[in-house]
Structure formats: structure tokens, C-alpha cells
Scaffold this motif. Sequence first.
Motif, PDB file in Angstrom:
ATOM      1  N   MET A  67     -31.461  14.132   5.030  1.00 40.07           N
ATOM      2  CA  MET A  67     -30.174  14.707   4.661  1.00 40.07           C
ATOM      3  C   MET A  67     -30.222  16.234   4.745  1.00 40.07           C
ATOM      4  O   MET A  67     -29.308  16.876   5.270  1.00 40.07           O
ATOM      5  N   LEU A  68     -31.301  16.808   4.223  1.00 42.88           N
ATOM      6  CA  LEU A  68     -31.415  18.266   4.244  1.00 42.88           C
ATOM      7  C   LEU A  68     -31.519  18.790   5.676  1.00 42.88           C
ATOM      8  O   LEU A  68     -30.959  19.849   6.001  1.00 42.88           O
ATOM      9  N   VAL A  87     -19.250  15.263  -4.238  1.00 42.63           N
ATOM     10  CA  VAL A  87     -20.317  15.123  -5.236  1.00 42.63           C
ATOM     11  C   VAL A  87     -19.745  14.612  -6.557  1.00 42.63           C
ATOM     12  O   VAL A  87     -20.322  13.706  -7.178  1.00 42.63           O
ATOM     13  N   VAL A 139     -23.291  15.402  -0.433  1.00 38.91           N
ATOM     14  CA  VAL A 139     -23.119  16.759   0.089  1.00 38.91           C
ATOM     15  C   VAL A 139     -22.908  16.717   1.599  1.00 38.91           C
ATOM     16  O   VAL A 139     -22.011  17.378   2.141  1.00 38.91           O
ATOM     17  N   LEU A 140     -23.718  15.930   2.289  1.00 38.37           N
ATOM     18  CA  LEU A 140     -23.600  15.831   3.737  1.00 38.37           C
ATOM     19  C   LEU A 140     -22.261  15.225   4.141  1.00 38.37           C
ATOM     20  O   LEU A 140     -21.611  15.690   5.086  1.00 38.37           O
ATOM     21  N   LEU A 145     -16.977  19.613  -0.596  1.00 35.69           N
ATOM     22  CA  LEU A 145     -18.295  19.457  -1.199  1.00 35.69           C
ATOM     23  C   LEU A 145     -18.184  19.068  -2.666  1.00 35.69           C
ATOM     24  O   LEU A 145     -18.828  18.111  -3.123  1.00 35.69           O
ATOM     25  N   ILE A 199     -28.067  18.831   7.125  1.00 30.70           N
ATOM     26  CA  ILE A 199     -27.301  19.928   6.526  1.00 30.70           C
ATOM     27  C   ILE A 199     -27.714  21.258   7.147  1.00 30.70           C
ATOM     28  O   ILE A 199     -26.870  22.105   7.484  1.00 30.70           O
ATOM     29  N   GLY A 205     -28.571  13.247  -6.119  1.00 33.45           N
ATOM     30  CA  GLY A 205     -29.758  14.017  -5.775  1.00 33.45           C
ATOM     31  C   GLY A 205     -30.280  13.761  -4.378  1.00 33.45           C
ATOM     32  O   GLY A 205     -31.145  14.512  -3.895  1.00 33.45           O
ATOM     33  N   ASP A 206     -29.775  12.723  -3.692  1.00 31.08           N
ATOM     34  CA  ASP A 206     -30.253  12.471  -2.327  1.00 31.08           C
ATOM     35  C   ASP A 206     -29.480  13.282  -1.276  1.00 31.08           C
ATOM     36  O   ASP A 206     -29.759  13.171  -0.082  1.00 31.08           O
ATOM     37  N   PHE A 207     -28.492  14.064  -1.723  1.00 31.28           N
ATOM     38  CA  PHE A 207     -27.712  14.959  -0.866  1.00 31.28           C
ATOM     39  C   PHE A 207     -26.827  14.233   0.151  1.00 31.28           C
ATOM     40  O   PHE A 207     -26.243  14.873   1.022  1.00 31.28           O
ATOM     41  N   SER A 208     -26.709  12.915   0.047  1.00 32.31           N
ATOM     42  CA  SER A 208     -25.841  12.202   0.990  1.00 32.31           C
ATOM     43  C   SER A 208     -24.378  12.543   0.754  1.00 32.31           C
ATOM     44  O   SER A 208     -23.591  12.648   1.705  1.00 32.31           O
TER      45      SER A 208
END
Length: 304
Positions: free
Chosen positions: A1-2, A35, A57-58, A31, A5, A52-55
Motif C-alpha cells: 500500500m505504501l 479513513v 488511504v490508498l 482521504l 501511495i 492501519g493497513d493504509f488501504s
Amino acid sequence: MLDVIIALIPTTLVGVWYFGLPAVYLILTCLVSSVAGEALCRRLMGREQTIGDFSAVLTGLLLALNLPAGLPLWMAAVGSVFAIVISKQIFGGIGMNPFNPALCARAFMLISFTGPMTTFVKPVAGAIFSMPDAATTPTPLAAIKPMFLFSSTHPTPAAGQDGIPPLFDLLVGNMPGCIGEVSAIALIAGGAYLLLRKVISWHIPISFVFAVWAYSLLAGGAPAHVQVLTGGVLIGAFFMATDYVTSPITAKGKLIFGTCAGLLVMLIRQFGSYPEGTSFAILIMNSVTPLINRWTQPKPFGAK
């Protein structure tokens, strides 16, 4: 994910450079809404938090980059919640959604808010220091849609004519469009980063772009490179068609997926009501991914 991004940072910065503060506000809205929507949905469903897995956010970032900068913020918030809650969490969360959440939300918004979703801000270099006004500026895709013709006698328009930006503008992003789809250089740089990091393989992006290019040569009208460098082809090929959950797992399956998606993009562009077809093409191919996986599943050595 990061990694994805990070790969989207160049096209995000270019979008902000050309579309200014409206783009910044839209990205932040998507965003925060994504979230917050995921956190609230997981809490109401009594499930472990996954922000916390940033999915999320993506998903929010991808959706924002696929929206015009002049879109009202409340519409962006509605689309973000739709992407998270309806397109992902209802199916069980990350890894269980059959369709790309950001593309589902964009298709939903395009149908529900057709007017605002097709009203584009005219790009202004350095617009981050100003507030550009929304205008009904046609995108290059809208300009070249009537040019399709299979006859070889049809005149091919030159760059800079008939609403087609020069090649330099196509590469750097100086043209009307969605925030994150205008700069070919930024998108290719992000895609190259993902390939080098081995986050994605070459099969879907290359087959996707090649199918668009080959169809463009056969269909005539606008130059093939214009079809590739405008609209959502590059952001779709590198960042959305390659989604692990909704794309095939075999190399042969990925080639089939990318080729068919690229052909669908051009069929929709030529014969559909909308001048762009990337979102719908990828969603259609998402629906047949399980079948592609079944058809291309390799047999164990020695098995009958």
C-alpha cells in the motif's frame, strides 16, 4: 500500500500544480472521508480496525485523482464513503471485494453526478497559489471522440489542432482532465517505480496500453499516442487494473485481462455515450477475473 501511495506522489503533485487549491481540498476530503468511513464501519460491524493497513488511504487517494478538481466537496465525501462501505466493507473488507473500490465509486458518481463529474477546471501552471474557476472546458477525449473512422481516407488531425494538445502538454499534464490522470510522465514514473519494486508485473500495464494503441491505429482518427496519453489509460493500467484482489493471479490471465480491458476502453470511447471508458472497462473485467483464473490455472506436472 505504501509503495503504491509513494508511486502516486508525482501525479498528485502535478495535479496540484495545475489545478491548485481545489485539488488539495478534494484530495484531503477523499482521504479523511475514506479513513473515517472505514473506521466507523468497522466499529459498527464489531470488527477489528484495519485503517492501519493504509488501504483506505490508498482508496481515497485513487478516487481523488480520478475526479475533476472543481467537484463539490460533499460529492467527493459521498463517493469516498461509497467506495469504502459499499464497495469494500460490505463484502468483508480488504481482500474480499470483487470490484476495485475507487473505480466503483467513480462509476457511481459519474452516473449520479454527471454534470459536476464532467465539468473540468482549466489547468494553470502554478495554480497552487490561486483558486482557478471551474469551466466547461472539453477534455481532449471529448474533442477526438467524433474523429473515429475506420476509413483510411479520413484525415488525421495533427497535434495542437481540433482540440488535441501538443505532445509536450500531453506529457507534462497541461490539459483539462481529472486531477491525477493528466501527466503521462508522472504516471509512467510511478508505474516504473512499482515495476522496479516488483509490486506489480508488466503483464497488465503493457497489454492494456498495447491494446489501446493497436485499436487506435486500426480505428483511425486521432493519433494513437493521443488515445494512450489522454484520459485514464495510464493511471488505470498501472494503478487500478493491477489491483491484487480484482485482477487475475496467473501471467497468462493478466495478459488476457489487460488486453480485453484495453479493447473495452476503446470500444466505449468509440461507441459509448461517454468519451472515456477506462473505469467501466476495468470494472467489467473485474467481474470476469474468477473465470479468467479458472481458465488459466496451470495443471500440476504429471496431472491429467
